[in-house]
Design a protein around this motif. Sequence first.
Motif, PDB file in Angstrom:
ATOM      1  N   LEU A   1       0.767  -1.123   0.186  1.00 25.17           N
ATOM      2  CA  LEU A   1       0.033  -0.084  -0.013  1.00 25.17           C
ATOM      3  C   LEU A   1       0.691   1.201   0.022  1.00 25.17           C
ATOM      4  N   ILE A   2       0.541   2.187  -0.893  1.00 23.84           N
ATOM      5  CA  ILE A   2       1.414   3.435  -0.926  1.00 23.84           C
ATOM      6  C   ILE A   2       0.536   4.378  -0.603  1.00 23.84           C
ATOM      7  N   PRO A   3       0.627   5.039   0.653  1.00 25.04           N
ATOM      8  CA  PRO A   3      -0.032   6.027   1.145  1.00 25.04           C
ATOM      9  C   PRO A   3      -0.489   7.612   0.328  1.00 25.04           C
ATOM     10  N   THR A   4      -1.236   8.011   0.404  1.00 25.59           N
ATOM     11  CA  THR A   4      -1.290   9.445  -0.261  1.00 25.59           C
ATOM     12  C   THR A   4      -0.813  10.275   0.495  1.00 25.59           C
ATOM     13  N   ALA A   5      -0.488  11.591   0.168  1.00 27.24           N
ATOM     14  CA  ALA A   5       0.052  12.444   0.896  1.00 27.24           C
ATOM     15  C   ALA A   5      -0.919  12.820   2.033  1.00 27.24           C
ATOM     16  N   TYR A   6      -1.951  12.940   1.795  1.00 33.29           N
ATOM     17  CA  TYR A   6      -2.931  13.403   2.838  1.00 33.29           C
ATOM     18  C   TYR A   6      -3.186  12.190   3.831  1.00 33.29           C
ATOM     19  N   GLN A   7      -2.890  11.249   3.671  1.00 27.89           N
ATOM     20  CA  GLN A   7      -3.132  10.045   4.545  1.00 27.89           C
ATOM     21  C   GLN A   7      -1.875  10.367   5.781  1.00 27.89           C
ATOM     22  N   THR A   8      -0.886  11.106   5.438  1.00 26.88           N
ATOM     23  CA  THR A   8       0.655  10.966   6.293  1.00 26.88           C
ATOM     24  C   THR A   8       1.083  12.294   6.322  1.00 26.88           C
ATOM     25  N   ASP A   9       0.418  13.213   6.011  1.00 25.72           N
ATOM     26  CA  ASP A   9       0.851  14.725   6.200  1.00 25.72           C
ATOM     27  C   ASP A   9      -0.544  15.642   6.484  1.00 25.72           C
ATOM     28  N   GLU A  10      -0.483  16.161   7.769  1.00 27.29           N
ATOM     29  CA  GLU A  10      -1.652  16.879   8.067  1.00 27.29           C
ATOM     30  C   GLU A  10      -1.912  18.033   7.147  1.00 27.29           C
ATOM     31  N   GLN A  11      -0.900  18.851   6.718  1.00 26.41           N
ATOM     32  CA  GLN A  11      -1.025  19.968   6.053  1.00 26.41           C
ATOM     33  C   GLN A  11      -1.638  19.649   4.586  1.00 26.41           C
ATOM     34  N   SER A  12      -1.305  18.681   4.108  1.00 23.31           N
ATOM     35  CA  SER A  12      -1.906  18.013   2.792  1.00 23.31           C
ATOM     36  C   SER A  12      -3.397  17.998   3.162  1.00 23.31           C
ATOM     37  N   LEU A  13      -3.651  17.197   4.209  1.00 24.40           N
ATOM     38  CA  LEU A  13      -5.094  16.632   4.473  1.00 24.40           C
ATOM     39  C   LEU A  13      -5.790  18.263   4.427  1.00 24.40           C
ATOM     40  N   GLN A  14      -5.232  18.973   5.181  1.00 21.24           N
ATOM     41  CA  GLN A  14      -6.111  20.291   5.480  1.00 21.24           C
ATOM     42  C   GLN A  14      -6.132  21.153   4.085  1.00 21.24           C
ATOM     43  N   LYS A  15      -5.497  21.007   3.161  1.00 21.58           N
ATOM     44  CA  LYS A  15      -5.657  21.657   1.784  1.00 21.58           C
ATOM     45  C   LYS A  15      -6.895  20.891   1.128  1.00 21.58           C
ATOM     46  N   TYR A  16      -6.970  19.436   1.405  1.00 19.45           N
ATOM     47  CA  TYR A  16      -8.207  18.818   0.636  1.00 19.45           C
ATOM     48  C   TYR A  16      -9.340  18.985   1.242  1.00 19.45           C
ATOM     49  N   VAL A  17      -9.223  19.181   2.774  1.00 23.10           N
ATOM     50  CA  VAL A  17     -10.435  19.501   3.484  1.00 23.10           C
ATOM     51  C   VAL A  17     -11.123  20.853   2.958  1.00 23.10           C
ATOM     52  N   LYS A  18     -10.165  21.640   2.899  1.00 26.42           N
ATOM     53  CA  LYS A  18     -10.633  23.013   2.349  1.00 26.42           C
ATOM     54  C   LYS A  18     -11.204  23.159   1.084  1.00 26.42           C
ATOM     55  N   TRP A  19     -10.360  22.312   0.141  1.00 23.56           N
ATOM     56  CA  TRP A  19     -10.717  22.278  -1.193  1.00 23.56           C
ATOM     57  C   TRP A  19     -11.996  21.653  -1.470  1.00 23.56           C
ATOM     58  N   PHE A  20     -12.342  20.532  -0.724  1.00 24.08           N
ATOM     59  CA  PHE A  20     -13.665  19.549  -1.019  1.00 24.08           C
ATOM     60  C   PHE A  20     -14.409  19.793   0.027  1.00 24.08           C
ATOM     61  N   ASP A  21     -14.332  20.667   0.728  1.00 27.40           N
ATOM     62  CA  ASP A  21     -15.424  21.037   1.855  1.00 27.40           C
ATOM     63  C   ASP A  21     -15.787  19.800   2.565  1.00 27.40           C
ATOM     64  N   ILE A  22     -14.513  18.941   3.063  1.00 29.03           N
ATOM     65  CA  ILE A  22     -14.712  17.750   3.638  1.00 29.03           C
ATOM     66  C   ILE A  22     -14.963  17.812   5.036  1.00 29.03           C
ATOM     67  N   ASP A  23     -15.975  17.035   5.443  1.00 35.09           N
ATOM     68  CA  ASP A  23     -16.328  16.818   6.945  1.00 35.09           C
ATOM     69  C   ASP A  23     -15.328  15.865   7.510  1.00 35.09           C
ATOM     70  N   THR A  24     -14.589  16.235   8.362  1.00 34.91           N
ATOM     71  CA  THR A  24     -13.332  15.468   8.726  1.00 34.91           C
ATOM     72  C   THR A  24     -14.075  14.320   9.848  1.00 34.91           C
ATOM     73  N   SER A  25     -15.132  14.348  10.431  1.00 35.98           N
ATOM     74  CA  SER A  25     -15.700  13.453  11.178  1.00 35.98           C
ATOM     75  C   SER A  25     -16.447  12.351  10.354  1.00 35.98           C
ATOM     76  N   ALA A  26     -16.333  12.424   9.004  1.00 35.51           N
ATOM     77  CA  ALA A  26     -17.316  11.605   8.104  1.00 35.51           C
ATOM     78  C   ALA A  26     -16.086  10.815   7.496  1.00 35.51           C
ATOM     79  N   ILE A  27     -14.731  10.955   7.641  1.00 31.87           N
ATOM     80  CA  ILE A  27     -13.549  10.094   7.052  1.00 31.87           C
ATOM     81  C   ILE A  27     -12.732   9.397   8.018  1.00 31.87           C
ATOM     82  N   ASP A  28     -12.218   8.668   7.547  1.00 35.58           N
ATOM     83  CA  ASP A  28     -11.056   7.578   8.254  1.00 35.58           C
ATOM     84  C   ASP A  28     -10.033   7.495   7.330  1.00 35.58           C
ATOM     85  N   LEU A  29      -8.912   7.960   7.413  1.00 36.61           N
ATOM     86  CA  LEU A  29      -7.915   7.781   6.698  1.00 36.61           C
ATOM     87  C   LEU A  29      -7.127   6.622   6.693  1.00 36.61           C
TER      88      LEU A  29
END
Length: 140
Positions: free
Chosen positions: A58-86
């Motif tokens: 398994l090769i993880p995505t950047a947003y699975q391993t890096d909080e800054q990258s995750l925050q970009k995706y959260v903002k870009w796609f208006d993601i509810d973080t309580s609805a996801i499990d990396l």
Amino acid sequence: MRKESTNLRARFGLTPAYFPAVFRKSEAGSPSWDVTTSIFTEIEKEFSARSTPALFVLIPTAYQTDEQSLQKYVKWFDIDTSAIDLDQPNRELAARFAAAGLALADPTPRIREMQSGGARLYGTVDAHLNENGIACWRSF
């Protein structure tokens, strides 16, 4: 300006970037996990028929391993973080692959550890592993 336009493009679906459904908690019971396992079982059978062992990694995505990258995706796609499990895809596949007798390696914890220690393992222009990330994966 580029970051703002990326955010705007993402909101309107005008970017190739996306946030896969496999990270949504609602997908935990999806049949896609079994379909994936079935496909990899067939791949393993092809290798086995040629007396070649198969190891799936398994090769993880950047947003699975890096909080800054995750925050970009959260903002870009208006993601509810309580609805996801990396970790959901890793857990679901690990359980099914083990039950099917498939060899699976998951360097995600090691990559997270290295990134939290300051290692830069993903590119800055895109979210692919850079030379350091590839070296980390190979040493796993």
